[in-house]
Structures are given as structure tokens and as C-alpha cells.
Motif scaffolding. Structure first.
Motif, PDB file in Angstrom:
ATOM      1  N   ASN A  58     -54.875  14.153  27.247  1.00 33.37           N
ATOM      2  CA  ASN A  58     -55.431  14.658  25.997  1.00 33.37           C
ATOM      3  C   ASN A  58     -56.399  13.658  25.395  1.00 33.37           C
ATOM      4  OD1 ASN A  58     -53.802  17.203  25.462  1.00 33.37           O
ATOM      5  ND2 ASN A  58     -52.183  15.691  25.802  1.00 33.37           N
ATOM      6  N   ILE A  59     -57.432  14.176  24.772  1.00 30.86           N
ATOM      7  CA  ILE A  59     -58.342  13.358  23.964  1.00 30.86           C
ATOM      8  C   ILE A  59     -58.092  13.706  22.511  1.00 30.86           C
ATOM      9  CG2 ILE A  59     -60.749  12.892  23.387  1.00 30.86           C
ATOM     10  CD1 ILE A  59     -61.485  13.560  26.227  1.00 30.86           C
ATOM     11  N   LYS A  60     -57.703  12.729  21.736  1.00 29.65           N
ATOM     12  CA  LYS A  60     -57.392  12.984  20.322  1.00 29.65           C
ATOM     13  C   LYS A  60     -58.666  13.039  19.502  1.00 29.65           C
ATOM     14  CE  LYS A  60     -53.004  12.937  21.169  1.00 29.65           C
ATOM     15  NZ  LYS A  60     -52.237  14.197  21.142  1.00 29.65           N
ATOM     16  N   LEU A 117     -70.076  16.429  36.216  1.00 32.96           N
ATOM     17  CA  LEU A 117     -70.891  15.428  36.899  1.00 32.96           C
ATOM     18  C   LEU A 117     -70.422  14.051  36.444  1.00 32.96           C
ATOM     19  CD1 LEU A 117     -73.266  15.451  38.924  1.00 32.96           C
ATOM     20  CD2 LEU A 117     -74.792  15.138  36.985  1.00 32.96           C
ATOM     21  N   SER A 118     -69.456  13.474  37.191  1.00 33.18           N
ATOM     22  CA  SER A 118     -68.857  12.192  36.835  1.00 33.18           C
ATOM     23  C   SER A 118     -68.322  12.204  35.415  1.00 33.18           C
ATOM     24  CB  SER A 118     -69.866  11.051  37.025  1.00 33.18           C
ATOM     25  OG  SER A 118     -70.214  10.925  38.386  1.00 33.18           O
ATOM     26  N   ALA A 119     -67.545  13.250  35.092  1.00 32.50           N
ATOM     27  CA  ALA A 119     -66.984  13.384  33.747  1.00 32.50           C
ATOM     28  C   ALA A 119     -66.014  12.266  33.417  1.00 32.50           C
ATOM     29  CB  ALA A 119     -66.293  14.737  33.610  1.00 32.50           C
ATOM     30  N   SER A 120     -65.428  11.638  34.437  1.00 31.85           N
ATOM     31  CA  SER A 120     -64.506  10.533  34.181  1.00 31.85           C
ATOM     32  C   SER A 120     -65.206   9.365  33.511  1.00 31.85           C
ATOM     33  CB  SER A 120     -63.851  10.075  35.487  1.00 31.85           C
ATOM     34  OG  SER A 120     -64.824   9.799  36.483  1.00 31.85           O
ATOM     35  N   GLN A 121     -66.552   9.347  33.574  1.00 28.17           N
ATOM     36  CA  GLN A 121     -67.340   8.311  32.918  1.00 28.17           C
ATOM     37  C   GLN A 121     -68.227   8.884  31.811  1.00 28.17           C
ATOM     38  OE1 GLN A 121     -69.441   6.022  35.929  1.00 28.17           O
ATOM     39  NE2 GLN A 121     -67.654   6.001  37.263  1.00 28.17           N
ATOM     40  N   GLN A 122     -68.022  10.164  31.459  1.00 29.39           N
ATOM     41  CA  GLN A 122     -68.873  10.837  30.475  1.00 29.39           C
ATOM     42  C   GLN A 122     -67.999  11.508  29.414  1.00 29.39           C
ATOM     43  OE1 GLN A 122     -72.297  10.708  30.730  1.00 29.39           O
ATOM     44  NE2 GLN A 122     -72.090   9.488  32.602  1.00 29.39           N
ATOM     45  N   LYS A 123     -67.866  10.881  28.260  1.00 28.84           N
ATOM     46  CA  LYS A 123     -66.977  11.379  27.207  1.00 28.84           C
ATOM     47  C   LYS A 123     -67.377  12.769  26.715  1.00 28.84           C
ATOM     48  CE  LYS A 123     -64.001   8.000  26.707  1.00 28.84           C
ATOM     49  NZ  LYS A 123     -62.565   8.204  27.015  1.00 28.84           N
ATOM     50  N   GLU A 124     -68.678  13.081  26.711  1.00 35.32           N
ATOM     51  CA  GLU A 124     -69.120  14.385  26.222  1.00 35.32           C
ATOM     52  C   GLU A 124     -68.583  15.505  27.095  1.00 35.32           C
ATOM     53  OE1 GLU A 124     -71.079  11.833  26.917  1.00 35.32           O
ATOM     54  OE2 GLU A 124     -71.856  11.180  24.964  1.00 35.32           O
ATOM     55  N   GLN A 125     -68.621  15.296  28.416  1.00 36.51           N
ATOM     56  CA  GLN A 125     -68.096  16.313  29.323  1.00 36.51           C
ATOM     57  C   GLN A 125     -66.584  16.441  29.173  1.00 36.51           C
ATOM     58  OE1 GLN A 125     -69.516  16.255  33.437  1.00 36.51           O
ATOM     59  NE2 GLN A 125     -71.299  15.057  32.805  1.00 36.51           N
ATOM     60  N   GLN A 126     -65.901  15.319  28.992  1.00 30.08           N
ATOM     61  CA  GLN A 126     -64.451  15.358  28.792  1.00 30.08           C
ATOM     62  C   GLN A 126     -64.094  16.164  27.550  1.00 30.08           C
ATOM     63  OE1 GLN A 126     -62.459  11.518  29.006  1.00 30.08           O
ATOM     64  NE2 GLN A 126     -64.047  10.729  30.374  1.00 30.08           N
ATOM     65  N   GLU A 127     -64.800  15.906  26.466  1.00 31.05           N
ATOM     66  CA  GLU A 127     -64.505  16.594  25.213  1.00 31.05           C
ATOM     67  C   GLU A 127     -64.767  18.097  25.336  1.00 31.05           C
ATOM     68  OE1 GLU A 127     -63.330  17.625  21.540  1.00 31.05           O
ATOM     69  OE2 GLU A 127     -62.961  15.720  22.562  1.00 31.05           O
ATOM     70  N   LEU A 128     -65.853  18.477  26.016  1.00 24.37           N
ATOM     71  CA  LEU A 128     -66.141  19.901  26.218  1.00 24.37           C
ATOM     72  C   LEU A 128     -65.023  20.569  27.013  1.00 24.37           C
ATOM     73  CD1 LEU A 128     -67.893  22.423  26.101  1.00 24.37           C
ATOM     74  CD2 LEU A 128     -69.184  21.542  28.081  1.00 24.37           C
ATOM     75  N   LEU A 129     -64.558  19.902  28.040  1.00 24.09           N
ATOM     76  CA  LEU A 129     -63.481  20.458  28.863  1.00 24.09           C
ATOM     77  C   LEU A 129     -62.222  20.684  28.027  1.00 24.09           C
ATOM     78  CD1 LEU A 129     -62.590  21.308  31.697  1.00 24.09           C
ATOM     79  CD2 LEU A 129     -62.023  18.921  32.158  1.00 24.09           C
ATOM     80  N   HIS A 130     -61.878  19.717  27.193  1.00 16.61           N
ATOM     81  CA  HIS A 130     -60.700  19.856  26.337  1.00 16.61           C
ATOM     82  C   HIS A 130     -60.885  20.975  25.313  1.00 16.61           C
ATOM     83  CE1 HIS A 130     -58.012  16.378  27.325  1.00 16.61           C
ATOM     84  NE2 HIS A 130     -59.096  16.053  28.009  1.00 16.61           N
ATOM     85  N   TYR A 158     -60.777  14.389  38.449  1.00 18.80           N
ATOM     86  CA  TYR A 158     -59.418  14.945  38.446  1.00 18.80           C
ATOM     87  C   TYR A 158     -58.499  14.142  37.533  1.00 18.80           C
ATOM     88  CZ  TYR A 158     -54.851  16.425  40.246  1.00 18.80           C
ATOM     89  OH  TYR A 158     -53.574  16.897  40.374  1.00 18.80           O
ATOM     90  N   ASN A 159     -58.742  12.839  37.423  1.00 22.03           N
ATOM     91  CA  ASN A 159     -57.856  11.958  36.657  1.00 22.03           C
ATOM     92  C   ASN A 159     -57.868  12.247  35.162  1.00 22.03           C
ATOM     93  OD1 ASN A 159     -57.465  10.805  39.137  1.00 22.03           O
ATOM     94  ND2 ASN A 159     -58.423   8.846  38.655  1.00 22.03           N
ATOM     95  N   ILE A 160     -58.910  12.930  34.680  1.00 17.38           N
ATOM     96  CA  ILE A 160     -59.012  13.178  33.244  1.00 17.38           C
ATOM     97  C   ILE A 160     -58.794  14.652  32.893  1.00 17.38           C
ATOM     98  CG2 ILE A 160     -60.418  11.147  32.729  1.00 17.38           C
ATOM     99  CD1 ILE A 160     -62.090  14.547  32.967  1.00 17.38           C
ATOM    100  N   LEU A 161     -58.312  15.458  33.841  1.00 17.30           N
ATOM    101  CA  LEU A 161     -58.097  16.878  33.568  1.00 17.30           C
ATOM    102  C   LEU A 161     -57.026  17.082  32.512  1.00 17.30           C
ATOM    103  CD1 LEU A 161     -58.086  18.901  36.908  1.00 17.30           C
ATOM    104  CD2 LEU A 161     -59.939  18.590  35.275  1.00 17.30           C
ATOM    105  N   PRO A 162     -57.284  17.932  31.515  1.00 17.53           N
ATOM    106  CA  PRO A 162     -56.221  18.287  30.569  1.00 17.53           C
ATOM    107  C   PRO A 162     -55.316  19.375  31.162  1.00 17.53           C
ATOM    108  CG  PRO A 162     -58.244  19.417  29.988  1.00 17.53           C
ATOM    109  CD  PRO A 162     -58.577  18.537  31.166  1.00 17.53           C
ATOM    110  N   ASP A 163     -54.135  19.505  30.626  1.00 20.21           N
ATOM    111  CA  ASP A 163     -53.303  20.662  30.968  1.00 20.21           C
ATOM    112  C   ASP A 163     -54.057  21.928  30.567  1.00 20.21           C
ATOM    113  OD1 ASP A 163     -51.153  19.219  31.964  1.00 20.21           O
ATOM    114  OD2 ASP A 163     -50.251  18.973  29.982  1.00 20.21           O
ATOM    115  N   GLY A 164     -53.919  22.952  31.356  1.00 20.59           N
ATOM    116  CA  GLY A 164     -54.580  24.209  31.025  1.00 20.59           C
ATOM    117  C   GLY A 164     -55.727  24.555  31.947  1.00 20.59           C
ATOM    118  N   VAL A 165     -56.194  23.589  32.741  1.00 27.04           N
ATOM    119  CA  VAL A 165     -57.225  23.878  33.743  1.00 27.04           C
ATOM    120  C   VAL A 165     -56.551  24.535  34.943  1.00 27.04           C
ATOM    121  CG1 VAL A 165     -58.844  22.849  35.388  1.00 27.04           C
ATOM    122  CG2 VAL A 165     -58.790  22.051  33.015  1.00 27.04           C
ATOM    123  N   GLY A 166     -57.187  25.554  35.487  1.00 20.68           N
ATOM    124  CA  GLY A 166     -56.633  26.264  36.623  1.00 20.68           C
ATOM    125  C   GLY A 166     -56.979  25.603  37.950  1.00 20.68           C
ATOM    126  N   ILE A 167     -58.073  26.008  38.560  1.00 24.55           N
ATOM    127  CA  ILE A 167     -58.496  25.495  39.861  1.00 24.55           C
ATOM    128  C   ILE A 167     -59.331  24.231  39.659  1.00 24.55           C
ATOM    129  CG2 ILE A 167     -59.854  26.026  41.934  1.00 24.55           C
ATOM    130  CD1 ILE A 167     -59.310  29.035  41.202  1.00 24.55           C
TER     131      ILE A 167
END
Length: 528
Positions: A526-528, A445-458, A478-487
Motif C-alpha cells: 500500500n501507498i499511504k 514502465l519501470s513502475a518500481s522506480q516511478q512513484k506516479e505509476q505506483q500511485e495510479l495503480l493504487h 511485481y514487487n510493488i503490486l497492491p492487493d486487488g490486481v488480477g493478472i
């Protein structure tokens, strides 16, 4: 009609709101005393269709008893998608970016006509739509999927179709947010945005859809609480309060002859600067015809008092009030004289025919950006987990009543044995889950503006889950997808029909044909 008094004219220049499904006594008295001519409703006012119809009927009776010769304008923000006011018993309809993703402007016409029919049947005659903002800033926190996209020509095309569909249904329409709210990273509900583009650039992009729809017969235009230095040299003066923008540009240069309304004058861009009441005075002076005070009756009364004082003191010429009054009456005479009064709610409102028509468009809107070769996911013998974000609204334009994103329910309708968990999920929980599930479907849900969702995805990728994403609001996730996501699928909104289409697509039950109305480029791996 008899010659109106100053009080009667001022009453027609105010748009007011109130809490609850019934008109509060204080509001009823205020409406009768000042002949208030215009109302705005929110989700807080909505119940069943029968309750909404009862409320709008009672409002019109109050207006008639107060001696008003024309009906009230009763408005809502029924953009559909993520910003809507109607709830139970009405049809869920796709919003602007979902419509643009179908790549067929006729869908914008048809869905807005259907929306207008349901609104009119409930006694609502003025829709604060369509949005003509060109969303060319991925970091925009308030427009995003409320826009038809990043191409001004496409926004103009779909905007004209949406406007025409609503008008065909008998609705007064509103183009918003003039002169353009698309290229900002500040929400005007929370502060005063600034857009520094030159006039030449504004004409090519931001103003282009407005001019196209003005030429096609626009009814009303809503001003934006945004500062444009190229149009208004006085520092910090938003478009809503700028005569150079609303009179010189909109009226004189662009030829708009309809009604200009403000966005809500209780938004922070106004309240934390000039203040609501004084802001209403400055807005009328700038060329506004309707000032919108959506919430506080204290501010509504204060605005009316200050407007009257400004006229009596000569700050606002009486001719400016008369001009605004004539414009408001003209739009009422055009749309409200022959409105059909329904004795009961028509069966078509929220009915199966409307739902089927909406679903047919949703099925064309959902977009796959990555992993088409991985479809269908296998459900047989697989342990599937759906992870959902918590219920939340992303902007103040949205209503918390409609904040539930039921991706899990949609997946379970296809794969009953799948499980559902809600964010937040922590590292130790993910470690345990890695032994329980084969496939993860995560809703963003708007993960591109939500660091918590980004970190969970990684983290899910780092734990080597088979991870697939459904972006339920912002396509820019889509712009913040890490490598390893499928669909990766975009639904553009968390309306249940859109999520149902996405779930069917994941498991091979429905092909996806939507195309993104905005440019998507992976910008962070990637998020370090």
C-alpha cells in the motif's frame, strides 16, 4: 605493413561518433588527418537499411583514402530489447532478460547470430554486446533487463551463447561492463557508482561470467565507470582508470589477451571528475586499448592532443601505445580481412523469415507471475480500456527514437473495440472512467522506480476497477503490486512483438511459458 608513426598509432586507439546520417565535413577531415580507425554509431545515425549501408560504406572509403591499410571498426550498441540502435527496416529482436526467460540458451545463440547477420549486411562489424552484468540489485537504474538475470552461472551460460552467435555471424563482440555494473543503484551516465564487495564475492558473482567468456574466446571487453574499493584503494578511481583492475586483474589474473575498450568517456562519471581528455590519458596508462569519445569532436580532438603530449612527455611509454595498437590491429585482421561487401541490402534484413524466427522466441519469453486462473479475459460485451505510460527513455543508454510502448495497439489487434488512454490520469478522470469501463489493462514502465505509476495503480484498485498489469520493462514492478490486481505479466521490454504476445495471452490466444530470471517478492502493498 609499414612501421606506423605515433600519430597513426594514436588514430587507431580512438573510437569516435558524430551526428547525422552522413559524415560531417569536419569529421571527415579529422578522420583523414589523424587516420581515425574506429567509429561508434547511434540511432541518430540510422535511417533505412539502405541509408545505413551507404553511411558505413562512405566511412570505409574515407578510411581507405586516408591511407589506412585495414578497415574501420564500426560499432553499435545493438543489445536488442530496450537498448538497440537499428530501427526501421530491421528485425526487432528480444533482449537479454527476455532471452533468459525462455529458459533455453540456444535462443541466445540463434537471436544473436541473426542480429549479427543483419549488422554485417549493413556494414557494421563490431557489436558492443553482450552484457555480462549480473543484475542482483532490483534498484539498478541502468542495467536491469539488459542483463540475463541474477544468477552468475546463468549469465555466463547465456553470455557465452550470445557471444558465439555474434562471432559466427562475423561480428567482433564486446563483454560489458567489466568488472560488473549489476549491483549498483547509480547510473554511471549520471554519476560515479561504488560497489563495496570483497574480492572473494566479486570472483563468485560479478567476475564469474567474464572469466567464463574470456575462457571461451572473448574479443573485446568494455570497462565500467565504477569505483571498486576492494580492487583499487585510491579513492574514487573507476575501473576504467585503474591499472590494478585492467592490467593486474583482467590481464594478469584472468588471462585476457584481447582488446580493452572504455565505455563512453563523455559520461558524467568521467566528465564531472577527471574530465574526458585527461581521462583518456589515464585510461591508456591503466591498460585500455581503445578510448571511446562518442559525441563531441572538440573532446575527440582534445583527447588525441593530450594523448600525444603524454607520450612525448614520457607520461605514457611508447611501448604502451605500441601494445594497444597491436591488439587493435589483431582483432581487425581476425575479423575484417574477408568481410563480404554487399552491393545492396539483402532481403533477409528485416525480412519475414527473420521476423518469424524472432516472434517464435518472443512467444517463449513473456512470463505470467499472477492471475493465470483469470485468463482468458472476456472481451464480448466488455468495455475495455488500456492505459499506457508516456513515451520515455529510462536511461541514457537507450534511444528516445524507440521509446514508444504500443500496448494499446497490441490489445486493439485482438479486441478492436478497446480504448486507449495515456498517463497521466488524475483522480477526477478516474472517477468518470469508473462508469465507462469494465476492465482496465495498464502498462507499466519501470513502475518500481516511478512513484506516479505506483500511485495510479493504487488508485485504480481503490476505484474497484478490474485491473490487470503488463509490465513492459522491469520485472520488479511485481514487487510493488497492491492487493486487488488480477493478472500480472512481464514482457521484459516494450518491443511490439513482446506486447503482442502479452495481449494474445490476456485474451486466451497464446499460452505463456516464460520463467522469470530474477526473484520477485511483493515488498510493498500500500501507498499511504
Amino acid at each position: 605493413m609499414s612501421k606506423p608513426s605515433l600519430d597513426e598509432m594514436l588514430g587507431q586507439l580512438l573510437v569516435v561518433g558524430f551526428p547525422g546520417k552522413r559524415v560531417p565535413e569536419e569529421m571527415e577531415a579529422f578522420m583523414k588527418e589523424h587516420k581515425i580507425g574506429n567509429i561508434i554509431l547511434f540511432a541518430r545515425n540510422m535511417g533505412t537499411p539502405e541509408e545505413v549501408q551507404k553511411l558505413t560504406s562512405s566511412l570505409q572509403r574515407i578510411a581507405k583514402k586516408s591511407g589506412q591499410e585495414l578497415p574501420l571498426l564500426i560499432s553499435v550498441d545493438q543489445e536488442n530489447g530496450v537498448v538497440r540502435r537499428l530501427g526501421q527496416g530491421t528485425t526487432l529482436l528480444p533482449g537479454a532478460m527476455a532471452l533468459a526467460a525462455t529458459n533455453d540458451p540456444e535462443n541466445a545463440y540463434h537471436m544473436h547470430q541473426l542480429s549479427g547477420r543483419e549488422l554485417v549486411a549493413l556494414g557494421i562489424n563490431w557489436n558492443l554486446a553482450p552484457v555480462l552484468d549480473v543484475n542482483n540489485n532490483p534498484e539498478n537504474p541502468v542495467i536491469g533487463v539488459r542483463s540475463f538475470g541474477e544468477d552468475p552461472h546463468k549469465v555466463a551460460l547465456y553470455g557465452k551463447q550470445a557471444m558465439a552467435g555474434l562471432q559466427k555471424a562475423g561480428m567482433v563482440t564486446t563483454l560489458k561492463h567489466f568488472p560488473g555494473h549489476g549491483d549498483t543503484n547509480v547510473d554511471s551516465h549520471l554519476g560515479l557508482p561504488r560497489i563495496d564487495h570483497s574480492l572473494e564475492r566479486l570472483k563468485e558473482v560479478e567476475l564469474y561470467p567474464f572469466q567464463a567468456c574470456i575462457d571461451a574466446g572473448a574479443d573485446t571487453i568494455m570497462s565500467a565507470h565504477i569505483y571498486f574499493p576492494a580492487l583499487e584503494e585510491k579513492e574514487g578511481v573507476p575501473a576504467t582508470l585503474s591499472k590494478k583492475i585492467l592490467t593486474d586483474l583482467l590481464r594478469n589474473d584472468m588471462g585476457f589477451e584481447g582488446v580493452v575498450t572504455t565505455d563512453c568517456m563523455e559520461m558524467d562519471a568521467i566528465t564531472k571528475t577527471i574530465g574526458t581528455e585527461k581521462g583518456c590519458v589515464e585510461a591508456i596508462k591503466a591498460g585500455v586499448d581503445l578510448v571511446m569519445v562518442s559525441h563531441s569532436i572538440v573532446k575527440q580532438k582534445g583527447a588525441l592532443e593530450q594523448l600525444k603530449r603524454a607520450v612525448e612527455d614520457g607520461e605514457i611509454p611508447i611501448t604502451r601505445i605500441e601494445e594497444a595498437y597491436r591488439r587493435v590491429l589483431a582483432v581487425k585482421q581476425k575479423y575484417l580481412l574477408n568481410v563480404k561487401e554487399y552491393a545492396s541490402v539483402p532481403a533477409s534484413v528485416g525480412g519475414q523469415v527473420h521476423q518469424d524466427e524472432a516472434m517464435a522466441v518472443y512467444e517463449k519469453s513473456v512470463t505470467i507471475e499472477q492471475g493465470a486462473n483469470l485468463i482468458p479475459l472476456s472481451a464480448k460485451g466488455k468495455r475495455i480500456l488500456v492505459i499506457e505510460p508516456p513515451e520515455a527513455i529510462m536511461t541514457r543508454a537507450e534511444d528516445k527514437h524507440y521509446a514508444h510502448a504500443a500496448l494499446g495497439l497490441a490489445v486493439q489487434s485482438i479486441v478492436p473495440h478497446s480504448d486507449v488512454k495515456q498517463m497521466p490520469l488524475f483522480t477526477e478522470q478516474l472517477s468518470a472512467l469508473s462508469h465507462q469501463y469494465d476492465t482496465i489493462v495498464i502498462g507499466l514502465l519501470s513502475a518500481s522506480q516511478q512513484k506516479e505509476q505506483q500511485e495510479l495503480l493504487h488508485q485504480l484498485v481503490r476505484f474497484n476497477f478490474d485491473v490487470h498489469v503488463v509490465a513492459m520493462r522491469s520485472p520488479y514492478d511485481y514487487n510493488i503490486l497492491p492487493d486487488g490486481v488480477g493478472i500480472y505479466i512481464n514482457t521484459y521490454e516494450f518491443s511490439y512483438p513482446a506486447l503482442e504476445v502479452a495481449a494474445k495471452a490476456l485474451f486466451g490466444k497464446h499460452p505463456l511459458t516464460g520463467t522469470s530470471p530474477v526473484t520477485l517478492i511483493k515488498s510493498e502493498r500500500n501507498i499511504k
